[in-house]
Design a protein around this motif. Structure first.
Motif, PDB file in Angstrom:
ATOM      1  N   HIS A   1       0.811  -1.218   0.000  1.00  0.00           N
ATOM      2  CA  HIS A   1       0.000   0.000   0.000  1.00  0.00           C
ATOM      3  C   HIS A   1       0.845   1.269   0.000  1.00  0.00           C
ATOM      4  O   HIS A   1       0.311   2.362  -0.142  1.00  0.00           O
ATOM      5  CB  HIS A   1      -0.909   0.048   1.233  1.00  0.00           C
ATOM      6  N   PHE A   2       2.154   1.115   0.191  1.00  0.00           N
ATOM      7  CA  PHE A   2       3.016   2.280   0.364  1.00  0.00           C
ATOM      8  C   PHE A   2       4.061   2.367  -0.741  1.00  0.00           C
ATOM      9  O   PHE A   2       4.657   1.378  -1.121  1.00  0.00           O
ATOM     10  CB  PHE A   2       3.706   2.234   1.732  1.00  0.00           C
ATOM     11  N   SER A   3       4.275   3.570  -1.209  1.00  0.00           N
ATOM     12  CA  SER A   3       5.238   3.833  -2.266  1.00  0.00           C
ATOM     13  C   SER A   3       6.542   4.333  -1.652  1.00  0.00           C
ATOM     14  O   SER A   3       6.540   4.976  -0.600  1.00  0.00           O
ATOM     15  CB  SER A   3       4.677   4.910  -3.194  1.00  0.00           C
TER      16      SER A   3
ATOM     17  N   ILE B   1      -1.664   7.955  14.289  1.00  0.00           N
ATOM     18  CA  ILE B   1      -0.718   7.162  13.496  1.00  0.00           C
ATOM     19  C   ILE B   1      -1.447   6.488  12.339  1.00  0.00           C
ATOM     20  O   ILE B   1      -0.976   6.499  11.198  1.00  0.00           O
ATOM     21  CB  ILE B   1       0.005   6.126  14.383  1.00  0.00           C
ATOM     22  N   ALA B   2      -2.608   5.921  12.625  1.00  0.00           N
ATOM     23  CA  ALA B   2      -3.397   5.270  11.571  1.00  0.00           C
ATOM     24  C   ALA B   2      -3.779   6.274  10.484  1.00  0.00           C
ATOM     25  O   ALA B   2      -3.719   5.962   9.289  1.00  0.00           O
ATOM     26  CB  ALA B   2      -4.640   4.626  12.168  1.00  0.00           C
ATOM     27  N   GLU B   3      -4.151   7.474  10.892  1.00  0.00           N
ATOM     28  CA  GLU B   3      -4.505   8.506   9.916  1.00  0.00           C
ATOM     29  C   GLU B   3      -3.301   8.893   9.065  1.00  0.00           C
ATOM     30  O   GLU B   3      -3.419   9.059   7.848  1.00  0.00           O
ATOM     31  CB  GLU B   3      -5.070   9.736  10.619  1.00  0.00           C
ATOM     32  N   GLU B   4      -2.147   9.044   9.701  1.00  0.00           N
ATOM     33  CA  GLU B   4      -0.938   9.392   8.952  1.00  0.00           C
ATOM     34  C   GLU B   4      -0.568   8.288   7.968  1.00  0.00           C
ATOM     35  O   GLU B   4      -0.195   8.561   6.829  1.00  0.00           O
ATOM     36  CB  GLU B   4       0.232   9.673   9.900  1.00  0.00           C
ATOM     37  N   LEU B   5      -0.659   7.047   8.412  1.00  0.00           N
ATOM     38  CA  LEU B   5      -0.380   5.934   7.499  1.00  0.00           C
ATOM     39  C   LEU B   5      -1.381   5.939   6.348  1.00  0.00           C
ATOM     40  O   LEU B   5      -1.013   5.687   5.200  1.00  0.00           O
ATOM     41  CB  LEU B   5      -0.417   4.600   8.246  1.00  0.00           C
ATOM     42  N   GLY B   6      -2.623   6.245   6.653  1.00  0.00           N
ATOM     43  CA  GLY B   6      -3.640   6.333   5.606  1.00  0.00           C
ATOM     44  C   GLY B   6      -3.322   7.414   4.594  1.00  0.00           C
ATOM     45  O   GLY B   6      -3.548   7.244   3.394  1.00  0.00           O
ATOM     46  N   ASN B   7      -2.769   8.516   5.068  1.00  0.00           N
ATOM     47  CA  ASN B   7      -2.393   9.609   4.163  1.00  0.00           C
ATOM     48  C   ASN B   7      -1.243   9.224   3.246  1.00  0.00           C
ATOM     49  O   ASN B   7      -1.091   9.796   2.164  1.00  0.00           O
ATOM     50  CB  ASN B   7      -2.003  10.858   4.957  1.00  0.00           C
ATOM     51  N   LEU B   8      -0.416   8.278   3.680  1.00  0.00           N
ATOM     52  CA  LEU B   8       0.750   7.873   2.889  1.00  0.00           C
ATOM     53  C   LEU B   8       0.442   6.749   1.906  1.00  0.00           C
ATOM     54  O   LEU B   8       1.270   6.423   1.063  1.00  0.00           O
ATOM     55  CB  LEU B   8       1.885   7.415   3.810  1.00  0.00           C
ATOM     56  N   ARG B   9      -0.729   6.164   2.032  1.00  0.00           N
ATOM     57  CA  ARG B   9      -1.078   5.046   1.145  1.00  0.00           C
ATOM     58  C   ARG B   9      -1.149   5.499  -0.296  1.00  0.00           C
ATOM     59  O   ARG B   9      -1.517   6.629  -0.594  1.00  0.00           O
ATOM     60  CB  ARG B   9      -2.425   4.451   1.544  1.00  0.00           C
ATOM     61  N   LYS B  10      -0.809   4.565  -1.182  1.00  0.00           N
ATOM     62  CA  LYS B  10      -0.919   4.832  -2.617  1.00  0.00           C
ATOM     63  C   LYS B  10      -2.373   5.117  -2.943  1.00  0.00           C
ATOM     64  O   LYS B  10      -3.271   4.459  -2.435  1.00  0.00           O
ATOM     65  CB  LYS B  10      -0.471   3.616  -3.429  1.00  0.00           C
ATOM     66  N   LYS B  11      -2.581   6.074  -3.776  1.00  0.00           N
ATOM     67  CA  LYS B  11      -3.952   6.438  -4.169  1.00  0.00           C
ATOM     68  C   LYS B  11      -4.375   5.637  -5.369  1.00  0.00           C
ATOM     69  O   LYS B  11      -3.674   5.281  -6.214  1.00  0.00           O
ATOM     70  CB  LYS B  11      -4.046   7.927  -4.486  1.00  0.00           C
TER      71      LYS B  11
END
Length: 74
Positions: A34-36, A64-74
């Protein structure tokens, strides 16, 4: 592991360690794929912060969950 080098392997390592430390119950919700590498430095910052702490409040875990969500590939 040398986390100073941006690589998919390091992304996977950091994501797995974050999941372990936070005791994530829904493991499929956070996958290394999920992460680039584009967001490597930001992910590393989160990883380092998570590894420094022993416990997390519910609001910290949410952040932390929100920040990880923001970093996920769109």
């Amino acid at each position: 592991m040398d986390l100073s080098k941006k690589s998919a392997e390091n992304v996977a390592y950091m994501v797995e360690k974050i999941k372990e430390k936070l005791k994530v119950l829904n493991f499929d919700a956070i996958k290394p794929s999920h992460f680039s590498e584009e967001w490597y430095d930001e992910l590393k910052d989160i990883y380092e912060m998570v590894m420094r702490k022993n416990t997390f409040s519910p609001s910290e875990m949410q952040a932390i969950a929100e920040e990880l969500g923001n970093l996920r590939k769109k």
